[in-house]
Design an enzyme around this catalytic site. Structure first.
Site, PDB file in Angstrom:
ATOM      1  N   ARG A 245       0.923  -1.019  -0.262  1.00 22.29           N
ATOM      2  CA  ARG A 245       0.083  -0.040   0.043  1.00 22.29           C
ATOM      3  C   ARG A 245       0.968   1.257   0.024  1.00 22.29           C
ATOM      4  NH1 ARG A 245      -3.585  -2.783  -1.541  1.00 22.29           N
ATOM      5  NH2 ARG A 245      -5.492  -3.169  -0.313  1.00 22.29           N
ATOM      6  N   GLU A 274      -2.275   7.736  -4.002  1.00 21.46           N
ATOM      7  CA  GLU A 274      -3.094   7.676  -5.305  1.00 21.46           C
ATOM      8  C   GLU A 274      -4.532   7.900  -5.548  1.00 21.46           C
ATOM      9  OE1 GLU A 274      -1.906   3.415  -4.719  1.00 21.46           O
ATOM     10  OE2 GLU A 274      -3.776   3.006  -5.777  1.00 21.46           O
ATOM     11  N   HIS A 292      -1.394   0.337  -9.867  1.00 17.95           N
ATOM     12  CA  HIS A 292      -1.844  -0.468  -9.082  1.00 17.95           C
ATOM     13  C   HIS A 292      -2.758  -1.543  -9.592  1.00 17.95           C
ATOM     14  CE1 HIS A 292      -3.660  -0.612  -4.792  1.00 17.95           C
ATOM     15  NE2 HIS A 292      -3.720  -1.935  -5.088  1.00 17.95           N
TER      16      HIS A 292
HETATM   17  P1  NAD Z   1      -1.338 -11.039   4.796  1.00 18.48           P
HETATM   18  O1  NAD Z   1      -2.224 -10.636   5.988  1.00 18.48           O
HETATM   19  O2  NAD Z   1      -1.417 -12.529   4.334  1.00 18.48           O
HETATM   20  O3  NAD Z   1       0.222 -10.848   5.078  1.00 18.48           O
HETATM   21  C1  NAD Z   1       0.751  -9.714   5.861  1.00 18.48           C
HETATM   22  C2  NAD Z   1       1.876  -9.786   6.633  1.00 18.48           C
HETATM   23  O4  NAD Z   1       2.624  -8.433   7.194  1.00 18.48           O
HETATM   24  C3  NAD Z   1       1.744 -10.776   7.899  1.00 18.48           C
HETATM   25  O5  NAD Z   1       2.696 -12.116   7.964  1.00 18.48           O
HETATM   26  C4  NAD Z   1       1.787  -9.907   9.012  1.00 18.48           C
HETATM   27  O6  NAD Z   1       2.424 -10.474  10.195  1.00 18.48           O
HETATM   28  C5  NAD Z   1       2.901  -8.957   8.677  1.00 18.48           C
HETATM   29  N1  NAD Z   1       2.796  -7.671   9.347  1.00 18.48           N
HETATM   30  C6  NAD Z   1       1.691  -6.975   9.945  1.00 18.48           C
HETATM   31  N2  NAD Z   1       1.888  -5.748  10.393  1.00 18.48           N
HETATM   32  C7  NAD Z   1       3.431  -5.909  10.434  1.00 18.48           C
HETATM   33  C8  NAD Z   1       4.542  -5.068  10.794  1.00 18.48           C
HETATM   34  N3  NAD Z   1       4.267  -3.703  11.418  1.00 18.48           N
HETATM   35  N4  NAD Z   1       5.696  -5.155  10.483  1.00 18.48           N
HETATM   36  C9  NAD Z   1       6.509  -6.466   9.803  1.00 18.48           C
HETATM   37  N5  NAD Z   1       5.169  -7.177   9.298  1.00 18.48           N
HETATM   38  C10 NAD Z   1       3.989  -6.911   9.668  1.00 18.48           C
HETATM   39  O7  NAD Z   1      -1.411 -10.242   3.754  1.00 18.48           O
HETATM   40  P2  NAD Z   1      -1.093 -10.489   2.025  1.00 18.48           P
HETATM   41  O8  NAD Z   1      -2.328 -11.179   1.577  1.00 18.48           O
HETATM   42  O9  NAD Z   1       0.053 -10.833   2.075  1.00 18.48           O
HETATM   43  O10 NAD Z   1      -1.188  -8.969   1.597  1.00 18.48           O
HETATM   44  C11 NAD Z   1      -0.473  -7.789   1.964  1.00 18.48           C
HETATM   45  C12 NAD Z   1      -0.838  -6.329   1.492  1.00 18.48           C
HETATM   46  O11 NAD Z   1      -0.543  -6.526   0.310  1.00 18.48           O
HETATM   47  C13 NAD Z   1      -2.504  -6.368   1.765  1.00 18.48           C
HETATM   48  O12 NAD Z   1      -2.771  -5.890   3.163  1.00 18.48           O
HETATM   49  C14 NAD Z   1      -2.778  -5.295   0.666  1.00 18.48           C
HETATM   50  O13 NAD Z   1      -2.460  -4.012   1.428  1.00 18.48           O
HETATM   51  C15 NAD Z   1      -1.545  -5.488  -0.415  1.00 18.48           C
HETATM   52  N6  NAD Z   1      -1.996  -6.054  -1.666  1.00 18.48           N
HETATM   53  C16 NAD Z   1      -1.904  -4.905  -2.639  1.00 18.48           C
HETATM   54  C17 NAD Z   1      -2.391  -5.567  -4.078  1.00 18.48           C
HETATM   55  C18 NAD Z   1      -1.867  -4.727  -5.394  1.00 18.48           C
HETATM   56  O14 NAD Z   1      -2.734  -4.621  -6.209  1.00 18.48           O
HETATM   57  N7  NAD Z   1      -1.011  -3.946  -5.408  1.00 18.48           N
HETATM   58  C19 NAD Z   1      -2.999  -6.535  -4.106  1.00 18.48           C
HETATM   59  C20 NAD Z   1      -3.327  -7.551  -2.903  1.00 18.48           C
HETATM   60  C21 NAD Z   1      -2.865  -7.065  -1.620  1.00 18.48           C
END
Ligand code: NAD
Length: 327
Positions: A245, A274, A292
């Protein structure tokens, strides 16, 4: 009584058909590819045209107290996204509104996009493509567009949940990269399967990584996780990738770091404000930008539509939706 659902922009047909086949009345806000997202006022104006029981929302829709107040009949907000930082979860809970997301199904798409960005940076494909199309290619040159191999390099992953794990898999198994990671939760699977090493702090990871890739959700604890001071800790030869994000990165500080060549380059799929870009970002020659689209693949998007619709169907059938995020 027939339930009415508002889908705030066109999504793959599967979601719409599933809802219609189950007897829901469904309206879709009009909008072409590339159109600006709906402002909150526009969204509220759609929501108040009819009495809606549920919304399929996008990550760009701000679902807060003001919107909930304006549409009090809404009982479920099914976000068409893995992230859900656009929804005020405290407020939904207070009002007894269920909020859901579509986790997991876009993970491979996003991981592959992160890898594509990584390769685009290290092989200089975007610059070389432009050069060739502009007719500048006059003959083979030993010194043209020299890039960097991924093999043997260290990938620093920040966040190894559903997406980060997939990036670790592709990078380790496909590109023989070494994996370092920082996550608040240890991940034994990637340590065992991909010999990933966990570090205790972001500060420990940054100076060691040749490429840093972000995969954390946007939370208070991750806002500006990458800032000016931390960018300075990276190697001058390192590349930075963000498909998580935008606000996880201080974008202004990133522009400065790229301008001053504190790092070699960056590739971004998400932006702090964005669709606006930080001043100067788009004119840098060491940055690659995509709008995105990391999850924009047929499989991922169809699945996201299916899951969002299923969450709504389950809720109105009296069952707990599988992907409720405000428990
Ligand atoms: P997820 O919840 O499976 O994984 C997130 C990870 O981040 C977890 O392992 C968690 O422990 C870790 N985390 C949380 N807070 C933290 C911190 N302060 N420091 C370090 N690690 C921390 O999520 P995911 O499915 O892997 O997705 C991650 C993010 O990717 C989503 O939340 C979304 O914002 C983003 N995303 C972007 C797109 C895109 O189109 N660009 C698409 C899907 C998801």
């Amino acid at each position: 009584m027939t339930k009415r659902i508002l889908i705030t922009r066109e999504i793959p047909k599967l979601g719409l058909t599933m809802l219609q086949e189950r007897g829901f009345e469904v309206d879709v806000c009009p909008g072409e590819t590339g159109d600006a997202s709906l402002s909150q006022d526009e969204l509220i104006s759609y929501l108040t045209k009819n009495q809606y029981d549920g919304i399929v929302s996008l990550l760009t829709d701000k679902i807060d107290a003001k919107l909930m107040e304006a549409a009090p009949s809404v009982k479920i907000v099914a976000n068409y996204a893995a992230g859900f930082n656009n929804i005020d979860l405290v407020e939904t809970k207070k009002r007894g509104i269920v909020a859901t997301n579509t986790p997991g199904v876009s993970s491979i798409a996003v991981a592959e996009h992160a890898m594509a960005l990584m390769l685009a940076l290290t092989t200089r494909i975007v610059e070389a493509d432009l050069f060739t199309k502009k007719g500048k290619y006059q003959g083979w040159s030993p010194m043209a567009f020299i890039g960097t191999d991924l093999s043997g390099k260290t990938l620093g992953l920040i966040g190894v949940g559903s997406i980060g794990i997939e990036v670790a898999r592709i990078a380790a198994q496909g590109f023989a990269m070494k994996i370092l990671y920082y996550d608040v939760v240890p991940n034994e699977k990637i340590e065992k399967d991909y010999s990933a090493q966990r570090v205790a702090t972001v500060e420990e990871l940054l100076p060691q990584a040749d490429i840093v890739s972000l995969h954390v959700p946007l939370l208070d604890s991750t806002h500006h996780l990458i800032n000016a001071a931390r960018l300075k800790m990276m190697k001058k030869s390192a590349f930075f990738i963000n498909t998580s994000r935008g606000p996880v990165v201080d974008e202004k500080a990133l522009v400065t770091a790229l301008k001053e060549r504190l790092i070699a380059g960056a590739a971004l799929d998400v932006f702090e404000f964005e669709p606006e870009l930080a001043p100067g970002l788009a004119t840098l020659d060491n940055v690659i930008l995509t709008p995105h689209i990391a999850s924009a693949r047929d499989h991922a998007r169809n699945e996201m539509a299916r899951i969002a619709a299923q969450n709504i169907i389950d809720f109105f059938d009296g069952n707990k939706p599988q992907n409720q995020v405000n428990l």
